[in-house]
Design a protein around this motif. Structure first.
Motif, mmCIF file in Angstrom:
data_model
loop_
_atom_site.group_PDB
_atom_site.id
_atom_site.type_symbol
_atom_site.label_atom_id
_atom_site.label_comp_id
_atom_site.label_asym_id
_atom_site.label_seq_id
_atom_site.Cartn_x
_atom_site.Cartn_y
_atom_site.Cartn_z
ATOM 1 N N SER A 112 -5.053 -10.192 9.519
ATOM 2 C CA SER A 112 -5.253 -11.207 10.551
ATOM 3 C C SER A 112 -5.129 -10.631 11.965
ATOM 4 N N ARG A 113 -4.546 -9.430 12.096
ATOM 5 C CA ARG A 113 -4.379 -8.828 13.417
ATOM 6 C C ARG A 113 -5.616 -8.066 13.877
ATOM 7 N N GLY A 114 -6.514 -7.817 12.986
ATOM 8 C CA GLY A 114 -7.733 -7.092 13.330
ATOM 9 C C GLY A 114 -8.387 -6.556 12.071
ATOM 10 N N HIS A 115 -9.683 -6.840 11.893
ATOM 11 C CA HIS A 115 -10.348 -6.397 10.686
ATOM 12 C C HIS A 115 -11.798 -6.063 10.995
ATOM 13 N N PHE A 116 -12.424 -5.351 10.088
ATOM 14 C CA PHE A 116 -13.829 -4.985 10.234
ATOM 15 C C PHE A 116 -14.685 -6.225 10.008
ATOM 16 N N SER A 117 -15.624 -6.472 10.910
ATOM 17 C CA SER A 117 -16.452 -7.668 10.834
ATOM 18 C C SER A 117 -17.218 -7.720 9.512
ATOM 19 N N GLY A 118 -17.132 -8.847 8.819
ATOM 20 C CA GLY A 118 -17.825 -9.028 7.553
ATOM 21 C C GLY A 118 -17.065 -8.552 6.347
ATOM 22 N N SER A 119 -15.867 -7.992 6.548
ATOM 23 C CA SER A 119 -15.096 -7.488 5.411
ATOM 24 C C SER A 119 -14.431 -8.631 4.651
ATOM 25 N N ILE A 120 -14.074 -8.357 3.404
ATOM 26 C CA ILE A 120 -13.377 -9.305 2.545
ATOM 27 C C ILE A 120 -11.941 -8.824 2.373
ATOM 28 N N ASN A 121 -11.013 -9.724 2.508
ATOM 29 C CA ASN A 121 -9.604 -9.352 2.361
ATOM 30 C C ASN A 121 -9.121 -9.648 0.946
ATOM 31 N N ILE A 122 -8.784 -8.601 0.211
ATOM 32 C CA ILE A 122 -8.171 -8.713 -1.109
ATOM 33 C C ILE A 122 -6.928 -7.833 -1.096
ATOM 34 N N PRO A 123 -5.762 -8.376 -0.785
ATOM 35 C CA PRO A 123 -4.541 -7.557 -0.715
ATOM 36 C C PRO A 123 -4.281 -6.847 -2.040
ATOM 37 N N ALA A 124 -4.048 -5.540 -1.967
ATOM 38 C CA ALA A 124 -3.861 -4.743 -3.179
ATOM 39 C C ALA A 124 -2.639 -5.203 -3.965
ATOM 40 N N GLY A 125 -1.619 -5.693 -3.274
ATOM 41 C CA GLY A 125 -0.388 -6.073 -3.953
ATOM 42 C C GLY A 125 -0.508 -7.292 -4.836
ATOM 43 N N THR A 126 -1.515 -8.137 -4.585
ATOM 44 C CA THR A 126 -1.664 -9.372 -5.365
ATOM 45 C C THR A 126 -2.997 -9.457 -6.086
ATOM 46 N N ALA A 127 -3.811 -8.407 -6.029
ATOM 47 C CA ALA A 127 -5.162 -8.469 -6.574
ATOM 48 C C ALA A 127 -5.217 -8.283 -8.079
ATOM 49 N N LEU A 128 -4.171 -7.674 -8.672
ATOM 50 C CA LEU A 128 -4.205 -7.349 -10.088
ATOM 51 C C LEU A 128 -3.186 -8.176 -10.859
ATOM 52 N N THR A 129 -3.549 -8.548 -12.056
ATOM 53 C CA THR A 129 -2.620 -9.247 -12.949
ATOM 54 C C THR A 129 -1.701 -8.218 -13.608
ATOM 55 N N PRO A 130 -0.603 -8.647 -14.230
ATOM 56 C CA PRO A 130 0.270 -7.691 -14.931
ATOM 57 C C PRO A 130 -0.461 -6.864 -15.982
ATOM 58 N N GLY A 131 -1.539 -7.392 -16.533
ATOM 59 C CA GLY A 131 -2.298 -6.646 -17.539
ATOM 60 C C GLY A 131 -3.307 -5.673 -16.954
#
Length: 259
Positions: free
Chosen positions: A175-194
């Motif tokens: 939210s502080r600055g990102h590349f225009s048109g990029s998608i935010n998928i935080p690595a810490g919450t993107a994967l399930t335990p499996g």
């Protein structure tokens, strides 16, 4: 890397040689990958020693398919992803030249895009290629007509050839600055335990398999890129130098403060 004159008979080399000379220093690598793709099933079913013997007495290879597949690989691979430090002389405005590969009408830079020098030990830990910030900007432009690659018109309705995936925390950094048109998928919450993608991440990437997926953000981008490859996303790479590269160029979009 396979030594092509040693593994192919002369009549097959004649089919390959002209195409080989049209590419840059990375084209022989594409030829090697095309050969491995043809032999994939046999290699996976063989032990290591049997694989070594296989290449000493190479089985029949469809050379026309090899030319076709290696050209396709060369034309769809970002030039900076195959950067080698000593492959070309230092780049300058005077010697930065673009050629057009006649097999696919793709403009290819003979001088590699700007890349940082990375220690070999660090590169060995990565299984995804790196892409230069300069080339990322080119890939994020709408596709142009291949009939006139140097001055082709943009194709109406065409989407960019790359998808930028920002793996930073939404609250902390995205939210502080990102590349225009990029998608935010935080690595810490993107994967399930499996190890699978969570529903939100899976939906975001559901229709992106044909595009180059470039991960930007912090150090976790490398591990997340490896996960995407394991999940069979074929065109995954990381931004060389991280988010700082596009930050230095003033290309980050900073959202307006909430009032």
């Amino acid at each position: 890397m396979l030594c092509i004159p040693d593994v192919f008979p002369l009549h097959k080399i004649f089919h390959l040689w002209d195409t080989l000379l049209l590419g840059n220093h990375s084209f022989p690598l594409c030829v090697g990958v095309a050969i491995l793709q043809q032999l994939r099933a046999r290699l996976l079913a063989s032990a290591f020693n049997d694989c070594i013997l296989l290449f000493s007495d190479l089985p029949e290879v469809d050379i026309e398919r090899c030319v076709r597949d290696s050209t396709s690989l060369f034309c769809c691979t970002p030039r900076s992803a195959t950067f080698r430090q000593h492959a070309c002389p230092p780049r300058s405005p005077q010697n930065s030249v673009r050629n057009v590969h006649p097999c696919c009408n793709t403009s290819c830079t003979t001088i590699p895009q700007g890349r940082d020098t990375v220690p070999i030990n660090e590169l060995k830990m990565e299984i995804c290629p790196r892409i230069a910030a300069e080339e990322l900007l080119e890939l994020c432009e709408p596709a142009r007509s291949r009939s006139e690659p140097s001055q082709g018109r943009r194709i109406r309705g065409a989407r960019p050839r790359a998808l930028v995936l920002d793996v930073r925390s939404a609250d902390d950094r995205f939210s502080r600055g990102h590349f225009s048109g990029s998608i935010n998928i935080p690595a810490g919450t993107a994967l399930t335990p499996g190890g699978a993608l969570c529903p939100a991440a899976s939906n975001s990437l559901a229709h992106q398999r044909g595009r180059v997926i470039v991960l930007v953000g912090n150090a976790s981008r490398t591990a997340f890129a490896a996960h995407l490859q394991q999940l069979h996303y074929p065109k995954v790479c990381i931004l060389d130098g991280g988010i700082s590269k596009i930050k230095e160029a003033g290309l980050l979009t900073v959202p307006s403060p909430q009032i």
